[in-house]
Design a protein around this motif. Structure first.
Motif, mmCIF file in Angstrom:
data_model
loop_
_atom_site.group_PDB
_atom_site.id
_atom_site.type_symbol
_atom_site.label_atom_id
_atom_site.label_comp_id
_atom_site.label_asym_id
_atom_site.label_seq_id
_atom_site.Cartn_x
_atom_site.Cartn_y
_atom_site.Cartn_z
ATOM 1 N N THR A 34 8.897 11.791 -1.940
ATOM 2 C CA THR A 34 7.576 12.390 -2.083
ATOM 3 C C THR A 34 6.494 11.329 -2.052
ATOM 4 O O THR A 34 6.630 10.274 -2.674
ATOM 5 C CB THR A 34 7.465 13.270 -3.354
ATOM 6 N N ASP A 35 5.456 11.613 -1.294
ATOM 7 C CA ASP A 35 4.261 10.778 -1.282
ATOM 8 C C ASP A 35 3.419 11.276 -2.460
ATOM 9 O O ASP A 35 2.816 12.349 -2.402
ATOM 10 C CB ASP A 35 3.548 10.986 0.058
ATOM 11 N N ALA A 36 3.426 10.488 -3.547
ATOM 12 C CA ALA A 36 2.716 10.909 -4.766
ATOM 13 C C ALA A 36 1.404 10.143 -4.931
ATOM 14 O O ALA A 36 0.888 10.034 -6.051
ATOM 15 C CB ALA A 36 3.615 10.717 -5.976
ATOM 16 N N VAL A 37 0.879 9.647 -3.811
ATOM 17 C CA VAL A 37 -0.340 8.828 -3.872
ATOM 18 C C VAL A 37 -1.509 9.593 -4.508
ATOM 19 O O VAL A 37 -2.285 9.028 -5.267
ATOM 20 C CB VAL A 37 -0.695 8.313 -2.449
ATOM 21 N N GLN A 38 -1.601 10.906 -4.236
ATOM 22 C CA GLN A 38 -2.695 11.697 -4.815
ATOM 23 C C GLN A 38 -2.258 12.426 -6.078
ATOM 24 O O GLN A 38 -3.007 13.247 -6.600
ATOM 25 C CB GLN A 38 -3.223 12.719 -3.803
ATOM 26 N N ALA A 39 -1.048 12.142 -6.535
ATOM 27 C CA ALA A 39 -0.535 12.867 -7.698
ATOM 28 C C ALA A 39 -0.376 11.976 -8.923
ATOM 29 O O ALA A 39 -0.601 12.422 -10.052
ATOM 30 C CB ALA A 39 0.818 13.498 -7.352
ATOM 31 N N CYS A 53 0.856 -1.212 0.000
ATOM 32 C CA CYS A 53 0.000 0.000 0.000
ATOM 33 C C CYS A 53 0.881 1.247 0.000
ATOM 34 O O CYS A 53 2.102 1.154 0.174
ATOM 35 C CB CYS A 53 -0.921 0.022 1.226
ATOM 36 N N GLY A 54 0.234 2.379 -0.135
ATOM 37 C CA GLY A 54 0.960 3.644 -0.079
ATOM 38 C C GLY A 54 1.598 3.860 1.284
ATOM 39 O O GLY A 54 2.711 4.390 1.385
ATOM 40 N N THR A 55 0.914 3.455 2.316
ATOM 41 C CA THR A 55 1.426 3.622 3.678
ATOM 42 C C THR A 55 2.743 2.864 3.835
ATOM 43 O O THR A 55 3.709 3.383 4.403
ATOM 44 C CB THR A 55 0.377 3.093 4.688
ATOM 45 N N GLU A 56 2.781 1.652 3.315
ATOM 46 C CA GLU A 56 4.014 0.856 3.403
ATOM 47 C C GLU A 56 5.141 1.539 2.620
ATOM 48 O O GLU A 56 6.279 1.625 3.099
ATOM 49 C CB GLU A 56 3.787 -0.557 2.848
ATOM 50 N N GLU A 63 1.378 16.489 5.882
ATOM 51 C CA GLU A 63 1.529 15.203 5.188
ATOM 52 C C GLU A 63 0.373 14.274 5.566
ATOM 53 O O GLU A 63 -0.264 14.434 6.621
ATOM 54 C CB GLU A 63 2.851 14.544 5.616
ATOM 55 N N HIS A 64 0.182 13.249 4.757
ATOM 56 C CA HIS A 64 -0.747 12.182 5.127
ATOM 57 C C HIS A 64 -0.218 11.518 6.397
ATOM 58 O O HIS A 64 0.994 11.504 6.647
ATOM 59 C CB HIS A 64 -0.812 11.160 3.985
ATOM 60 N N SER A 65 -1.110 10.950 7.188
ATOM 61 C CA SER A 65 -0.708 10.322 8.459
ATOM 62 C C SER A 65 0.388 9.276 8.266
ATOM 63 O O SER A 65 1.160 9.024 9.194
ATOM 64 C CB SER A 65 -1.893 9.627 9.114
ATOM 65 N N LEU A 119 3.587 5.336 -4.289
ATOM 66 C CA LEU A 119 2.350 5.253 -5.084
ATOM 67 C C LEU A 119 1.370 4.291 -4.417
ATOM 68 O O LEU A 119 1.767 3.414 -3.647
ATOM 69 C CB LEU A 119 2.650 4.713 -6.490
ATOM 70 N N SER A 120 0.099 4.428 -4.757
ATOM 71 C CA SER A 120 -0.920 3.489 -4.278
ATOM 72 C C SER A 120 -1.915 3.253 -5.414
ATOM 73 O O SER A 120 -2.245 4.179 -6.152
ATOM 74 C CB SER A 120 -1.645 4.089 -3.068
ATOM 75 N N ALA A 121 -2.399 2.004 -5.521
ATOM 76 C CA ALA A 121 -3.260 1.661 -6.668
ATOM 77 C C ALA A 121 -4.701 2.143 -6.517
ATOM 78 O O ALA A 121 -5.352 2.502 -7.503
ATOM 79 C CB ALA A 121 -3.260 0.144 -6.867
ATOM 80 N N HIS A 122 -5.190 2.151 -5.274
ATOM 81 C CA HIS A 122 -6.646 2.307 -5.151
ATOM 82 C C HIS A 122 -7.157 3.730 -5.338
ATOM 83 O O HIS A 122 -8.357 3.982 -5.312
ATOM 84 C CB HIS A 122 -7.158 1.683 -3.841
ATOM 85 N N LYS A 123 -6.239 4.679 -5.569
ATOM 86 C CA LYS A 123 -6.678 6.050 -5.855
ATOM 87 C C LYS A 123 -6.863 6.267 -7.358
ATOM 88 O O LYS A 123 -7.321 7.317 -7.789
ATOM 89 C CB LYS A 123 -5.648 7.063 -5.336
ATOM 90 N N ILE A 124 -6.438 5.270 -8.154
ATOM 91 C CA ILE A 124 -6.501 5.458 -9.614
ATOM 92 C C ILE A 124 -7.240 4.308 -10.305
ATOM 93 O O ILE A 124 -6.927 3.953 -11.443
ATOM 94 C CB ILE A 124 -5.083 5.614 -10.212
#
Ligand code: PLP
Length: 377
Positions: A175-180, A68-71, A97-99, A197-202
């Motif tokens: 950089t946390d680019a999860v929302q980018a 996940c993005g958190t990991e 930042e995100h938590s 990166l995280s998959a579930h936002k896209i």
């Protein structure tokens, strides 16, 4: 249902689900196995890695799949600190930042790291100059997210990368680019050494992410998990082939239509903004530079009530970040708002399926909520 929470998560479409089912059934082999079924899974994994890497603009070998993005955030930060352990213990990050980054940095501060949390201005902005003034000889990590998940502010990551180079800083840039990723043009966060990166936002499944690591630092990265040596020995564990197949298919689908999607979400955001701002008292928060997020407040009308009221009508919005579950958000708090403004903060976020009629329903419901209640003093 009217869904306005694409920054929290996104639906998985049939082609993505089908790719996952294939990886779970016909192509269920373990990529480490030495017979044709295993080889097929290995080939599929290689193609999937290439698809995600291609969309990010890096080599497949620079991308490591995670859960996940958190990991990815936790690994990137711990690995960067390990790499810089003989040079210092100073970290520069932001208070918004995100938590996944913020809570780790707070815990690192308790462990003895010196953490500078940059504060945004009242419109949620963070500048490269703030990073420059915080930099020190012993700074080993700068971690600044690419797009803020609550306000939609885009942070100057590429500019920070150039700045670190110009200053000859040896600090690594994460950089946390999860929302980018595939939500704003990739140039916005070019130059970072580590990208989450995280998959579930896209449009991908939950439970899979990736970490990009620049070629120059890969050989020095400390493994996240020791074991069978998967992910080039850095993150062991049998690869989650179905999750990864879903991630890669979501990337292919989205990348193929990216400019249409970005134009569409930006148009929906602009339309919603215009209509919401016509509601008496409603104010915009942050600077919604990313086309998929709009953060607003209706002072005197606690967002918890608004979220519940709209939810009962099948309209999904969020009171700040979905990760906060009703607690006041640290991002909204950092904007230094009045108590009423902070309590009234809510986020709407858009995706490719958002239609103008959905926005009309949303705005009418927010206006009806306001009109049907007395404001809290
Ligand atoms: N970073 C940001 C900016 C996010 O918005 C999120 C999800 O809300 C995460 C990290 C965490 O990603 P995941 O849910 O894949 O752990």
């Amino acid at each position: 249902m009217y869904y306005f929470d694409y920054a929290a998560t996104t639906p998985v479409k049939p082609p993505v689900a089908e790719a996952m089912v294939r990886a779970l059934t016909a192509e269920f082999g373990n990529p480490s196995s030495q017979y044709p079924l295993g080889r097929a899974a290995r080939d599929r994994l290689a193609a999937d890695r290439a698809a995600v890497a291609g969309a990010l603009g890096c080599r497949p070998e620079d991308l490591f799949f995670t859960s996940c993005g958190t990991e990815s955030d936790n690994w990137a930060i711990r690995a960067a600190l390990h790499l810089g352990r003989h040079r210092g213990k100073h970290i520069v990050t932001t208070a918004v930042e995100h938590s996944a980054v913020l809570e780790l940095c707070k815990s690192l501060a308790r462990e003895g790291y010196d953490v500078t949390f940059l504060q945004p201005d009242s419109r949620g902005r963070i500048t490269a100059e703030q990073v420059e003034s915080a930099l020190r000889e012993d700074t080993v990590l700068v971690s600044v997210m690419a797009v803020n998940n609550e306000t939609g502010n885009v942070y100057p990551v590429a500019e920070i990368a150039r700045l670190l180079q110009a200053r000859k800083s040896r600090a690594l840039l994460h950089t946390d680019a999860v929302q980018a990723f595939l939500k704003v043009p990739g140039e916005a966060f070019r130059g970072a050494d580590l990208i989450s990166l995280s998959a579930h936002k896209i449009g991908g499944p939950k439970g899979v992410g990736a970490l990009y690591a620049a070629p120059a630092i890969q050989s020095k990265l400390v493994p996240l998990l020791y074991g069978g040596g998967q992910e080039r020995g850095l993150r062991s564990g049998t690869e989650a082939t179905a999750q990864i197949a879903g991630f890669a298919e979501a990337v292919r689908q989205r990348a193929a239509r990216l400019s249409n999607i970005l134009t569409h979400t930006a148009a929906m955001q602009a339309y919603a903004r215009e209509r919401l701002l016509a509601i008496p008292g409603l104010k915009l928060l942050g600077t919604p530079e990313a086309p998929h997020i709009l953060c607003c407040t209706l002072p005197g009308y606690p967002s918890q009530n608004l979220v519940e009221d709209l939810g009962a009508q099948g309209i999904c919005i969020s009171a700040g970040s979905a990760c906060h579950r009703g607690k006041p958000s640290h991002v909204v708090a950092a904007l230094r708002l009045s108590k009423k403004e902070a309590a009234g903060a809510f986020r709407v976020s858009f995706g490719e399926d958002t239609a103008k009629e959905d926005v009309d329903a949303l705005c009418a419901a927010v206006e009806a909520h306001r009109a049907s209640r007395f404001p809290m003093l």
